[in-house]
Write a protein that holds these residues in place. Structure first.
Motif, PDB file in Angstrom:
ATOM      1  N   ASN A   1      -7.605   4.076  -0.244  1.00  0.00           N
ATOM      2  CA  ASN A   1      -7.947   5.241   0.554  1.00  0.00           C
ATOM      3  C   ASN A   1      -7.106   5.229   1.825  1.00  0.00           C
ATOM      4  N   ASP A   2      -5.791   5.182   1.658  1.00  0.00           N
ATOM      5  CA  ASP A   2      -4.872   5.080   2.789  1.00  0.00           C
ATOM      6  C   ASP A   2      -3.933   6.281   2.851  1.00  0.00           C
ATOM      7  N   ALA A   3      -4.413   7.439   2.493  1.00  0.00           N
ATOM      8  CA  ALA A   3      -3.561   8.618   2.390  1.00  0.00           C
ATOM      9  C   ALA A   3      -3.064   9.132   3.744  1.00  0.00           C
ATOM     10  N   LYS A   4      -3.599   8.646   4.857  1.00  0.00           N
ATOM     11  CA  LYS A   4      -3.212   9.170   6.165  1.00  0.00           C
ATOM     12  C   LYS A   4      -2.200   8.297   6.903  1.00  0.00           C
ATOM     13  N   LEU A   5      -1.561   7.385   6.210  1.00  0.00           N
ATOM     14  CA  LEU A   5      -0.554   6.533   6.833  1.00  0.00           C
ATOM     15  C   LEU A   5       0.685   7.350   7.162  1.00  0.00           C
ATOM     16  N   LYS A   6       1.391   6.916   8.199  1.00  0.00           N
ATOM     17  CA  LYS A   6       2.648   7.584   8.597  1.00  0.00           C
ATOM     18  C   LYS A   6       3.796   6.636   8.329  1.00  0.00           C
ATOM     19  N   GLY A   7       4.866   7.113   7.703  1.00  0.00           N
ATOM     20  CA  GLY A   7       6.040   6.301   7.444  1.00  0.00           C
ATOM     21  C   GLY A   7       5.752   5.150   6.499  1.00  0.00           C
TER      22      GLY A   7
ATOM     23  N   VAL B   1       0.874  -1.172   0.000  1.00  0.00           N
ATOM     24  CA  VAL B   1       0.000   0.000   0.000  1.00  0.00           C
ATOM     25  C   VAL B   1       0.908   1.217   0.000  1.00  0.00           C
ATOM     26  N   VAL B   2       0.726   2.073  -0.993  1.00  0.00           N
ATOM     27  CA  VAL B   2       1.577   3.257  -1.132  1.00  0.00           C
ATOM     28  C   VAL B   2       0.720   4.511  -1.202  1.00  0.00           C
ATOM     29  N   SER B   3       1.253   5.588  -0.630  1.00  0.00           N
ATOM     30  CA  SER B   3       0.599   6.877  -0.675  1.00  0.00           C
ATOM     31  C   SER B   3       1.678   7.951  -0.737  1.00  0.00           C
ATOM     32  N   GLY B   4       1.478   8.925  -1.595  1.00  0.00           N
ATOM     33  CA  GLY B   4       2.454  10.001  -1.699  1.00  0.00           C
ATOM     34  C   GLY B   4       2.241  10.843  -2.939  1.00  0.00           C
ATOM     35  N   GLU B   5       3.232  11.656  -3.224  1.00  0.00           N
ATOM     36  CA  GLU B   5       3.173  12.501  -4.413  1.00  0.00           C
ATOM     37  C   GLU B   5       3.086  11.619  -5.657  1.00  0.00           C
ATOM     38  N   ASP B   6       2.315  12.055  -6.635  1.00  0.00           N
ATOM     39  CA  ASP B   6       2.068  11.261  -7.837  1.00  0.00           C
ATOM     40  C   ASP B   6       3.350  10.726  -8.469  1.00  0.00           C
TER      41      ASP B   6
END
Length: 90
Positions: free
Chosen positions: A77-83, A44-49
């Motif tokens: 919908n995991d944009a609030k993960l930390k690290g 699961v990844v979230s970050g800048e495009d």
């Protein structure tokens, strides 16, 4: 910001794929996690495009001992993960 759930199949377990993924994601500044999920590795990844797109490219390659057969990408919908962490399998 982009967020994806990615399933990677092939020879991706027992070859250092999860540790390799953590290292690459942290360098790119991506948040999320990686874990074994049945016969796949779930990422699961979230970050800048741009960073997420680069990570997806890297996941298609994997570490030297891996053989990636398929990479399935779904919106997440995991944009609030930390690290970025390695989790225990599902």
């Amino acid at each position: 910001m982009a967020a994806h759930r990615i399933l990677v199949t092939g020879k991706v377990q027992g070859v250092g794929y999860r540790n390799w993924t953590v290292t690459r994601a942290r360098v790119l500044g991506i948040t999320g996690y990686v874990r074994n999920s049945g016969k796949a590795v779930e990422v699961v990844v979230s970050g800048e495009d741009e960073a997420v797109e680069k990570m997806i490219e890297l996941l298609h390659e994997g570490p030297a001992l891996a053989r990636v057969d398929n990479v399935e990408i779904q919106a997440a919908n995991d944009a609030k993960l930390k690290g970025f962490t390695k989790r225990l399998g599902a």
